[in-house]
Scaffold this motif. Sequence first.
Motif, mmCIF file in Angstrom:
data_model
loop_
_atom_site.group_PDB
_atom_site.id
_atom_site.type_symbol
_atom_site.label_atom_id
_atom_site.label_comp_id
_atom_site.label_asym_id
_atom_site.label_seq_id
_atom_site.Cartn_x
_atom_site.Cartn_y
_atom_site.Cartn_z
ATOM 1 N N ARG A 102 5.841 18.634 -4.274
ATOM 2 C CA ARG A 102 6.722 18.530 -5.433
ATOM 3 C C ARG A 102 6.791 17.112 -5.999
ATOM 4 N NH1 ARG A 102 11.649 16.251 -4.448
ATOM 5 N NH2 ARG A 102 12.200 15.815 -2.272
ATOM 6 N N LEU A 103 6.288 16.125 -5.266
ATOM 7 C CA LEU A 103 6.340 14.748 -5.727
ATOM 8 C C LEU A 103 5.091 14.400 -6.512
ATOM 9 C CD1 LEU A 103 7.790 12.844 -2.622
ATOM 10 C CD2 LEU A 103 9.008 13.822 -4.573
ATOM 11 N N TRP A 104 5.291 13.560 -7.534
ATOM 12 C CA TRP A 104 4.160 13.077 -8.314
ATOM 13 C C TRP A 104 3.386 12.050 -7.488
ATOM 14 C CZ3 TRP A 104 3.236 8.090 -10.422
ATOM 15 C CH2 TRP A 104 2.156 8.038 -11.309
ATOM 16 N N ARG A 105 2.070 12.130 -7.533
ATOM 17 C CA ARG A 105 1.226 11.244 -6.739
ATOM 18 C C ARG A 105 0.400 10.362 -7.672
ATOM 19 N NH1 ARG A 105 1.572 16.076 -4.619
ATOM 20 N NH2 ARG A 105 -0.140 16.882 -5.891
ATOM 21 N N HIS A 106 0.310 9.093 -7.327
ATOM 22 C CA HIS A 106 -0.489 8.148 -8.107
ATOM 23 C C HIS A 106 -1.490 7.470 -7.177
ATOM 24 C CE1 HIS A 106 1.115 4.289 -6.567
ATOM 25 N NE2 HIS A 106 2.167 5.019 -6.290
ATOM 26 N N PRO A 151 -8.427 7.324 10.124
ATOM 27 C CA PRO A 151 -8.813 7.537 8.724
ATOM 28 C C PRO A 151 -7.649 7.257 7.788
ATOM 29 C CG PRO A 151 -8.467 9.638 9.837
ATOM 30 C CD PRO A 151 -8.403 8.581 10.896
ATOM 31 N N GLY A 152 -7.990 6.803 6.612
ATOM 32 C CA GLY A 152 -6.974 6.588 5.597
ATOM 33 C C GLY A 152 -6.592 7.900 4.944
ATOM 34 N N PHE A 153 -5.311 8.182 4.931
ATOM 35 C CA PHE A 153 -4.857 9.434 4.344
ATOM 36 C C PHE A 153 -3.448 9.241 3.802
ATOM 37 C CE2 PHE A 153 -3.364 9.713 8.722
ATOM 38 C CZ PHE A 153 -2.061 10.167 8.580
ATOM 39 N N ARG A 154 -3.019 10.227 3.032
ATOM 40 C CA ARG A 154 -1.668 10.267 2.477
ATOM 41 C C ARG A 154 -1.170 11.711 2.553
ATOM 42 N NH1 ARG A 154 -0.695 8.146 -3.524
ATOM 43 N NH2 ARG A 154 -1.658 6.292 -2.541
ATOM 44 N N SER A 202 0.814 -1.221 0.000
ATOM 45 C CA SER A 202 0.000 0.000 0.000
ATOM 46 C C SER A 202 0.842 1.263 0.000
ATOM 47 C CB SER A 202 -0.903 0.013 1.240
ATOM 48 O OG SER A 202 -0.130 0.143 2.438
ATOM 49 N N ALA A 203 2.163 1.132 -0.008
ATOM 50 C CA ALA A 203 3.036 2.308 0.077
ATOM 51 C C ALA A 203 2.807 3.235 -1.110
ATOM 52 C CB ALA A 203 4.496 1.881 0.140
ATOM 53 N N PRO A 204 2.886 4.544 -0.902
ATOM 54 C CA PRO A 204 2.662 5.496 -2.003
ATOM 55 C C PRO A 204 3.807 5.547 -3.010
ATOM 56 C CG PRO A 204 3.232 6.670 0.004
ATOM 57 C CD PRO A 204 3.076 5.236 0.388
ATOM 58 N N VAL A 205 4.845 4.733 -2.832
ATOM 59 C CA VAL A 205 5.980 4.756 -3.758
ATOM 60 C C VAL A 205 5.791 3.777 -4.911
ATOM 61 C CG1 VAL A 205 7.602 5.528 -2.012
ATOM 62 C CG2 VAL A 205 7.218 3.079 -2.321
ATOM 63 N N ARG A 206 4.632 3.170 -5.003
ATOM 64 C CA ARG A 206 4.289 2.254 -6.084
ATOM 65 C C ARG A 206 5.272 1.084 -6.139
ATOM 66 N NH1 ARG A 206 2.622 4.340 -12.155
ATOM 67 N NH2 ARG A 206 1.253 2.606 -12.684
ATOM 68 N N PRO A 207 5.264 0.216 -5.129
ATOM 69 C CA PRO A 207 6.208 -0.909 -5.113
ATOM 70 C C PRO A 207 5.856 -1.946 -6.171
ATOM 71 C CG PRO A 207 4.663 -1.082 -3.295
ATOM 72 C CD PRO A 207 4.384 0.233 -3.961
ATOM 73 N N ASP A 224 11.405 17.749 2.455
ATOM 74 C CA ASP A 224 10.253 17.309 1.643
ATOM 75 C C ASP A 224 10.592 16.032 0.870
ATOM 76 O OD1 ASP A 224 9.364 19.688 2.611
ATOM 77 O OD2 ASP A 224 9.187 20.693 0.673
ATOM 78 N N GLY A 225 11.186 15.082 1.552
ATOM 79 C CA GLY A 225 11.549 13.834 0.889
ATOM 80 C C GLY A 225 10.834 12.613 1.407
ATOM 81 N N ASP A 226 9.917 12.795 2.364
ATOM 82 C CA ASP A 226 9.201 11.661 2.976
ATOM 83 C C ASP A 226 7.726 11.720 2.618
ATOM 84 O OD1 ASP A 226 11.516 10.799 4.900
ATOM 85 O OD2 ASP A 226 11.213 12.929 5.321
ATOM 86 N N GLU A 227 7.087 10.567 2.701
ATOM 87 C CA GLU A 227 5.637 10.470 2.558
ATOM 88 C C GLU A 227 5.104 9.674 3.736
ATOM 89 O OE1 GLU A 227 3.801 10.233 -1.506
ATOM 90 O OE2 GLU A 227 5.781 9.451 -2.027
#
Length: 353
Positions: A259-263, A251-254, A198-203, A311-314
Motif C-alpha cells: 500500500r506504500l508508494w515506492r521510489h 543481497p540488497g533488497f527492500r 539509503s533508507a526507503p523513506v527518502r530522507p 503494514d507500516g514498516d519497511e
Amino acid sequence: MSSPRDRDGDGFEDGRPAGWQEPAHLGGDPAPGSDPAPGGGPAAGSDPAAGGGPAAGGATPRDPARPDTPAAGSTGSTAADGAGWQPAGWDLPAVEPDRPGLPAAAPAPAPTPWPADEPVTKDDPGTGRPRRGLGGLFGGRARPEEQPQGPDDRSEEPRPAPDPADPFGTLAWARQWGWVPSDGTSPQDAELVPLLQSAPVRPGRDDRPSRVLRGRGDGLDLVAFDIASPVGRDWVSTHAVTAAPVLGAVPGFRLSPARLWRHGTGGLLQIPSPDPEFDRRWVLMAAEDGPQVRRLVADPLVRQSLLGTDDGDEIWTAAGFLAAVRPDPNRPQLIEHHARLLAAVAGALAAAG
C-alpha cells in the motif's frame, strides 16, 4: 507660399514668437535691459510702488542675502544650487536610509540529545545482583523473590513523572536493559549516516541520526536511532530506525508494504512468494534473484511476522546493516517490534546462506 519651416516672414525667431521669453521663475532669459534678482524676484532696488512691491499687488521681494528663499506666499522652493524654482516636496529622501544592519540568521542547533546520561549498569539497583538475560528482547520474567509480595510493596514505589526530554520512556527503558545511549555525533555513529541516506523513506540531505541506542536483543546486536530533520531553527524526529549489522554477503533488497508508494526501485526485480495473501500486502524488490531472497519470502515465520503487523514498516539492507524503519519517533514498543521482524528476516537469510 511658405512652409512650416520657413519662419522668416511670420514674426518667429528660433521657433518662438518675436519678443517672447521664458518666465523668470522657469529660469528663462531676462527681458532686455532688466536685471532681475536671483530666483526670479524683482530687480534689486526697484520701487515697490512701481509695481514690484506689495503696494502694486506684486510678490514680496526676496532677501538679497538669501537668494534661495522663496517669496512670501509662494508654495514652492528654490534649489540650493540656484537651478530654479521647485514645487514643495520635490526633494525626496535618500534612496538608502541609514538603517542598522539586520542580524545574521543563527545556525540551526544540533538535534536534541538524550538527557544527561547516568552510569549504565546491568546490575539490579535494588538487589545488586546481575539482571537475568532478556531471552530475546523482552523475554525473561522476574524471579519470584524479585516480584512484589503484596499491594503494600507495590505502593512503596510511586511511579515517577514522565521526563519531558524522554516522553516515551525510551532512555529509561534502555538503561534498564543495559543499552548504551549516544547523541549521534560519536565516531561510531558515523557509520549510521550511509544507512540513513539509503533508507526507503527518502530522507533529506541534511537529515542526521539522533538519540542513538545500542544494545542486544533477540540474539542480535542492535542499534536504534531517530532520523532528525531540520525544521526552521529546530529539529524534529521524523522516523525511527532499528538496525542489525550483518556478516558476510547479503543481497540488497527492500521489503515494503504494497500500500506504500515506492521510489528508487528502478532496476530492482520483484520476487514473488508462494502465498497470494502475502503478495497482496507485501512486495519484495531485490537487485538480483537468488536463493536467499527466495528463501526470505518462502519462510513461514517471516510471512507470519509481517502479516501480523499493520503494514507500516519497511525493511531493507544497505551499508552492512539489515534495518527496519517506520515514520514515528523511537519508543520501547517500537524497538521491540522491529527487533522481532529483524530476527525473523535474519534467520531466513542465514538459513539460505
